[in-house]
Design an enzyme around this catalytic site. Structure first.
Site, mmCIF file in Angstrom:
data_model
loop_
_atom_site.group_PDB
_atom_site.id
_atom_site.type_symbol
_atom_site.label_atom_id
_atom_site.label_comp_id
_atom_site.label_asym_id
_atom_site.label_seq_id
_atom_site.Cartn_x
_atom_site.Cartn_y
_atom_site.Cartn_z
ATOM 1 N N CYS A 163 -9.621 53.295 104.873
ATOM 2 C CA CYS A 163 -9.276 54.146 103.728
ATOM 3 C C CYS A 163 -8.866 53.351 102.487
ATOM 4 O O CYS A 163 -8.610 53.933 101.434
ATOM 5 C CB CYS A 163 -8.169 55.113 104.127
ATOM 6 S SG CYS A 163 -8.555 55.986 105.649
ATOM 7 N N HIS A 302 -1.472 57.136 97.858
ATOM 8 C CA HIS A 302 -2.469 57.339 98.909
ATOM 9 C C HIS A 302 -2.348 58.787 99.397
ATOM 10 O O HIS A 302 -3.345 59.476 99.553
ATOM 11 C CB HIS A 302 -2.248 56.335 100.038
ATOM 12 C CG HIS A 302 -3.342 56.302 101.044
ATOM 13 N ND1 HIS A 302 -4.664 56.137 100.699
ATOM 14 C CD2 HIS A 302 -3.315 56.432 102.405
ATOM 15 C CE1 HIS A 302 -5.411 56.161 101.798
ATOM 16 N NE2 HIS A 302 -4.617 56.332 102.845
ATOM 17 N N GLU A 313 4.960 55.897 102.856
ATOM 18 C CA GLU A 313 4.595 55.507 101.491
ATOM 19 C C GLU A 313 5.748 55.767 100.537
ATOM 20 O O GLU A 313 5.993 54.982 99.612
ATOM 21 C CB GLU A 313 3.341 56.254 101.025
ATOM 22 C CG GLU A 313 2.812 55.716 99.688
ATOM 23 C CD GLU A 313 1.507 56.336 99.243
ATOM 24 O OE1 GLU A 313 0.929 55.834 98.253
ATOM 25 O OE2 GLU A 313 1.046 57.326 99.860
ATOM 26 N N LYS A 334 -5.704 63.707 96.642
ATOM 27 C CA LYS A 334 -6.197 64.275 97.902
ATOM 28 C C LYS A 334 -5.756 65.727 98.084
ATOM 29 O O LYS A 334 -6.289 66.430 98.951
ATOM 30 C CB LYS A 334 -5.730 63.415 99.075
ATOM 31 C CG LYS A 334 -6.345 62.024 99.108
ATOM 32 C CD LYS A 334 -5.850 61.218 100.295
ATOM 33 C CE LYS A 334 -6.441 59.809 100.328
ATOM 34 N NZ LYS A 334 -5.907 58.946 99.250
ATOM 35 N N HIS A 339 -9.485 63.785 101.777
ATOM 36 C CA HIS A 339 -9.504 62.333 101.973
ATOM 37 C C HIS A 339 -10.951 61.860 102.056
ATOM 38 O O HIS A 339 -11.642 62.102 103.045
ATOM 39 C CB HIS A 339 -8.741 61.976 103.239
ATOM 40 C CG HIS A 339 -8.412 60.525 103.360
ATOM 41 N ND1 HIS A 339 -9.011 59.551 102.572
ATOM 42 C CD2 HIS A 339 -7.549 59.859 104.180
ATOM 43 C CE1 HIS A 339 -8.531 58.367 102.915
ATOM 44 N NE2 HIS A 339 -7.647 58.526 103.879
ATOM 45 N N PHE A 397 -6.366 52.397 107.992
ATOM 46 C CA PHE A 397 -6.179 52.101 109.410
ATOM 47 C C PHE A 397 -6.419 50.612 109.631
ATOM 48 O O PHE A 397 -7.330 50.014 109.049
ATOM 49 C CB PHE A 397 -7.188 52.878 110.258
ATOM 50 C CG PHE A 397 -6.831 54.326 110.474
ATOM 51 C CD1 PHE A 397 -5.647 54.871 110.018
ATOM 52 C CD2 PHE A 397 -7.702 55.149 111.168
ATOM 53 C CE1 PHE A 397 -5.334 56.202 110.230
ATOM 54 C CE2 PHE A 397 -7.402 56.495 111.387
ATOM 55 C CZ PHE A 397 -6.225 57.017 110.925
#
Length: 411
Positions: A163, A302, A313, A334, A339, A397
């Protein structure tokens, strides 16, 4: 002394519009792209919603035969790159093609090709597999097809950091120009991964929201959040060395001034719980720009709408910015487009550029009940605010953290 890098063109294919203009109009209207998945039968799937691209016809953007040799992720990338090219006014006949490169990544390539060809293999045997199977599914083909379609002969790379792919792709293009390896780079991310195997896989990780209400499925920083909603599309920007852009009379949207990365070295899917990895990426980007953390008042987070990401975050922002974090505005794109995996950082980069230009910070749409532990200002409503810097975060990830800092352009 490193060379200045500016943004001179932008292109986008998104769940809320198939151009930058349409996308940005959708953002300002707080439009969301969430609806039941239409690509396959979702009866047996817990996750029912996605943010699909609508009304995309590949042959509107490229030769029909060329389109047939590309899967969706490549088609989206080429379409976005062509818009960015046109927007930039770049004339390849006047350029050294070996100084114009590509940095366009995809997180998963074409899982659809793998699904389809595996079925042929098991049901009808190996001789029935498509001879073009491999060049249709491997992730680097987005960059390859952009290069071929636009005649770009410079450095051509495909960065895969889950991502964080879109942000790393733009960041590495920025470094390429700074160092002098290219004068112009087409940079961004693309994804077309809404298919049975990916939805099943991400559901198995409990990463996807199983909410069936389009208004409450992707709600970053809300205490009722339950996972991310898969999106698709592409975003490509033209990055250019400042003197090169000035010499050809290009319009300049913004300047890239900082790029920072780190790794959590912690867990294959969860960010570091104290936010230390993401915090280091942010402070590295700020340090790269030669400014103070107190100079930054806005972050495009994010913000995936998963429990772990939004909480960790938030901790990362507090760790990086200290008390100043309370004075900052934070939002998540998002909340409208879901996403986009490998394309997420790229479309969020374009969002930052538009926000810098217009002094308009979009709302985190759908955020109604902020999590008590997510206690910063996440823009529950749009904010009209003149900002000089925008920081965009992407966390992937594997522990990949990337942050890129964009500045309002001035001579």
């Amino acid at each position: 002394m490193s060379r200045r890098v500016v943004v001179t063109g932008m292109g986008a294919i998104t769940p809320i519009g198939n151009s930058v203009e349409e996308f940005w109009a959708g953002v300002k209207d707080q439009k969301t792209g969430f609806a039941p998945i239409t690509y396959f039968d979702i009866t047996d799937y817990k996750a029912k919603l996605a943010a699909e691209v609508k009304d995309f016809v590949a042959k509107d953007y490229m030769d029909f035969k060329a389109a047939k040799r590309m899967e969706l992720f490549s088609q989206y990338a080429v379409a976005a790159a062509k818009e960015a090219m046109e927007d930039s006014g770049l004339d390849m006949e006047k350029e050294d093609p070996y100084m114009v490169g590509v940095s366009v990544g995809s997180g998963v390539g074409s899982l659809q090709t793998v699904e389809r060809e595996h079925t042929k293999l098991t049901e009808r045997g190996p001789s029935k597999c498509n001879p073009l199977m491999v060049p249709m599914f491997i992730g680097n083909m987005a960059a390859g097809n952009v290069s071929i379609q636009l005649g770009l002969k410079g450095k051509s790379i495909d960065i895969v950091t889950a991502c964080a792919t879109g942000t790393n792709s733009i960041g590495e293009a920025y470094r390429t120009i700074q160092y002098g390896d290219a004068d112009v780079m087409f940079a961004g991310g693309t994804e077309g991964g809404i298919c049975p195997i990916s939805v099943a896989g991400f559901t198995g990780l409990t990463a996807l929201s199983t909410c069936e209400d389009p208004e409450r499925c992707s709600i970053p920083f809300d205490k009722d959040r339950s996972g991310f909603v898969m999106g698709e599309g592409a975003a490509v920007v033209v990055l250019e060395e400042y003197e090169h852009a000035k010499a050809r009379g290009a319009k300049i949207y913004a300047e890239v001034v900082g790029y920072g990365c780190s790794s959590d070295a912690y867990h294959i899917t969860s960010p570091a719980e104290d936010g230390s990895g993401a915090a280091r990426a942010m402070t590295n980007a700020v340090k790269d720009a030669g400014i103070s953390t107190d100079d930054v008042y806005y972050i495009n987070a994010h913000g995936t709408s998963t429990h772990h990401n939004d909480l960790f975050e938030t901790r990362a922002i507090k760790l990086a910015f200290g008390e100043h974090a309370k004075e900052m505005k934070i939002n998540s794109t998002k909340s409208m487009v879901g996403h986009l995996l490998g394309a997420a950082g790229a479309i969020e980069f374009i969002t930052c550029v538009k926000e810098l230009q217009e002094g308009y910070l979009h709302a985190t749409v759908g955020l109604k009940n902020p999590d008590e532990e997510c206690d910063l200002d996440y823009c529950m409503e749009p904010v009209n605010m003149d900002i000089e810097y925008a920081l965009s975060n992407s966390l992937g990830f594997g522990g990949h953290n990337a942050s890129i800092l964009v500045k309002k352009f001035s001579e």
